[in-house]
Design an enzyme around this catalytic site. Structure first.
Site, PDB file in Angstrom:
ATOM      1  N   GLU A 148      -9.683  -6.956   5.267  1.00 25.18           N
ATOM      2  CA  GLU A 148      -7.882  -7.144   4.451  1.00 25.18           C
ATOM      3  C   GLU A 148      -7.223  -7.895   5.478  1.00 25.18           C
ATOM      4  O   GLU A 148      -6.271  -9.600   5.337  1.00 25.18           O
ATOM      5  CB  GLU A 148      -6.928  -6.617   3.834  1.00 25.18           C
ATOM      6  CG  GLU A 148      -6.019  -5.598   5.009  1.00 25.18           C
ATOM      7  CD  GLU A 148      -4.863  -4.752   4.364  1.00 25.18           C
ATOM      8  OE1 GLU A 148      -4.085  -4.709   5.074  1.00 25.18           O
ATOM      9  OE2 GLU A 148      -5.322  -3.675   3.619  1.00 25.18           O
ATOM     10  N   SER A 152     -15.736   0.467  -1.168  1.00 17.66           N
ATOM     11  CA  SER A 152     -13.739   0.610  -1.495  1.00 17.66           C
ATOM     12  C   SER A 152     -13.247   2.070  -1.501  1.00 17.66           C
ATOM     13  O   SER A 152     -13.903   3.192  -2.121  1.00 17.66           O
ATOM     14  CB  SER A 152     -13.194   0.410  -2.995  1.00 17.66           C
ATOM     15  OG  SER A 152     -11.566   0.618  -3.142  1.00 17.66           O
ATOM     16  N   SER A 194       0.542  -1.381  -0.063  1.00 17.15           N
ATOM     17  CA  SER A 194      -0.223  -0.210   0.023  1.00 17.15           C
ATOM     18  C   SER A 194       0.943   1.141   0.135  1.00 17.15           C
ATOM     19  O   SER A 194       0.815   2.255  -0.753  1.00 17.15           O
ATOM     20  CB  SER A 194      -0.964  -0.305   1.087  1.00 17.15           C
ATOM     21  OG  SER A 194      -1.845  -1.112   1.031  1.00 17.15           O
ATOM     22  N   LYS A 241       1.703 -11.774  -5.841  1.00 16.24           N
ATOM     23  CA  LYS A 241       1.310 -10.119  -5.710  1.00 16.24           C
ATOM     24  C   LYS A 241       1.544  -9.458  -5.160  1.00 16.24           C
ATOM     25  O   LYS A 241       1.650  -8.527  -4.875  1.00 16.24           O
ATOM     26  CB  LYS A 241      -0.423 -10.915  -5.272  1.00 16.24           C
ATOM     27  CG  LYS A 241      -1.933  -9.877  -5.312  1.00 16.24           C
ATOM     28  CD  LYS A 241      -2.569 -10.226  -5.123  1.00 16.24           C
ATOM     29  CE  LYS A 241      -3.753  -8.352  -5.046  1.00 16.24           C
ATOM     30  NZ  LYS A 241      -4.024  -7.391  -6.481  1.00 16.24           N
TER      31      LYS A 241
END
EC number: 2.5.1.19
Length: 446
Positions: free
Chosen positions: A334, A186, A31, A431
């Site tokens: 998450e 989101s 992030s 990822k």
């Protein structure tokens, strides 16, 4: 929902023979890395990213920015200022904001940060920018960004889908100004507009109109990083209107930024200490951070562990007992897969709430967790906004990942306590967490 069939390789999840005792150097935050890449590309002078995460999502972001004309130079340094680990060697990326241009084609993969943060950037490019990605990316909501950019004066071709693929017709500038959006699905919709806002002619004022706003720590991260490069940002927390963020137009500074370890990616390793009654140390855990993963200290302590934060990092210790939890995860969604995995191994039931938006993540995480844990003998039921987990004795079997990195690490956590668990397509962890299988087996002393 069908499991992934493109990579059917099965990885036998290692079973812990005893309490773990390890130090795990967790790579940098995805992030933070991807926000830093965007801000450095929009700056008025070169900048540095030290210890950036090198993973699929961050390489997609760097590749997309390069496609739009930004130069990103990669170096390895032995300087202590860029130390990436105990050997003193660290990677650094130098970002040269050489101007945004089209035509360009951007591959977003299945990275939410790339598909949402870069369309506003593309409006500033001189020419069209086409966005495409993995099949799953077509199903992920993008209408919040598309509709907002149109309100701000952008021209976007998406054939009315509100999703990928699409083309942003950059004109070298965007007027900007006031915009109202529903970011209930989101928080990245808000962050996307704020990150590019300083470069819009009028800046941007983003008003969230929805009833809920998930993952607020990620918006706070965006605001903190904008302020660190010289942007003026007014927020609800700084005395502004509720659900309104304002960014003043202005030049952004090039900075020399050291990327924090990814605290959400530390989750499976802390979980290993909790599940096995062992100890895991994560070096360089920040004393102050906007990363959602910092909540793990509180959540996993309530589930039976203890932690100590020192100048060296975080030491987390399990007690040998794992307790259920009733917790609202709306700000840290998450973390849900890893918490669900631990909860399936607890001594009492758990209720995970506030995460209905996870149905729109890399996969429908609530349905996937329910199906995979239950197929190992668990008792998980979906609720309107989360999961209810009643611990049962689990058995081995295949744990499907649905191309979702956090599903893979959740399966690995269960495998510590349950023999015979096989993870389908563990490579999807690349990822955000490169070399996860090696880090995992290294933690276990294999």
């Amino acid at each position: 929902m069908a499991p992934n069939t493109q990579d059917t390789a099965l990885w036998p999840a290692p079973h812990a023979s005893g309490a773990v005792d390890a130090t795990v150097h967790v790579p940098g935050s995805k992030s933070v890395t991807n926000r830093a890449l965007v801000l450095a590309s929009l700056a008025s002078e070169p900048g540095w990213l030290r210890r950036p995460l090198r993973s699929r999502d961050t390489l997609l972001m760097a590749g997309a920015l390069r496609a739009m004309g930004i130069e990103i130079e990669e170096t390895v340094s032995s300087s202590s200022s860029v130390a990436g680990g105990p050997d003193g060697i660290g990677e650094a990326w130098r970002v040269l904001p050489t101007g945004l241009r089209g035509p360009a084609t951007v591959d977003v993969g299945n990275a939410g940060t790339v598909m949402r943060f870069l369309p506003p950037v593309a409006t500033l490019a001189d020419g069209p920018v086409r966005f495409d990605g993995d099949p799953r990316s077509y199903e992920r909501p993008l209408n919040g960004v598309i509709d907002a950019l149109r309100q701000l004066g952008a021209r976007i071709d998406d054939d009315g889908r509100g999703a990928l693929p699409m083309t942003v017709h950059g004109s070298g500038a965007l007027e900007g100004g006031q915009v109202s959006i529903d970011a209930s699905s989101s928080s990245q919709f808000v962050s996307a507009l704020l990150l590019s806002g300083p470069r819009f002619n009028q800046g941007v004022e983003v008003r969230h109109t929805g009833s809920t706003l998930p993952s607020m720590p990620h918006i706070r991260m965006t605001v903190d990083m904008l302020r660190a490069v010289g942007a003026q940002v007014d927020t609800p927390e700084s005395g502004g209107e509720p659900n309104v963020w304002r960014v003043t137009p202005g030049a952004l500074l090039g900075r020399d930024l050291v990327i924090e370890p990814d605290l959400s990616n530390a989750q499976p390793f802390l979980a290993a200490a909790l599940v096995t009654g062992g100890k895991v140390v994560v070096p360089a855990w920040p004393a102050r951070t906007t990363q959602p993963g910092d909540r793990l200290r509180e959540i996993f302590t309530e589930m039976g562990g203890s932690c100590e934060l020192t100048e060296y990092g975080l030491a987390f210790t399990g007690t040998g007992s794992v307790h259920g939890i009733d917790v609202d995860l709306s700000e840290v969604g998450e973390l849900t897969p890893g918490i669900a995995a631990v909860a399936a191994l607890a001594d009492s039931p758990s209720t995970l709430r506030g995460v209905a938006h996870l149905r729109l993540h890399e996969t429908d995480r609530l349905a996937a967790l329910t199906k995979e844990i239950n197929e190992l003998g668990g008792d998980v039921t979906e609720t309107a906004d989360g999961l209810h987990i009643r611990p049962r004795r689990l058995h081995g079997g295949i744990f499907h990942t649905y191309d979702d990195h956090r599903m893979a690490t959740a399966g690995a956590i269960i495998g510590l306590a349950v023999e015979g668990v096989e993870i389908e397509n563990v490579a999807t962890t690349a990822k955000t967490l490169p070399d996860f299988p090696d880090l995992w087996t290294g933690m276990l002393g294999a």
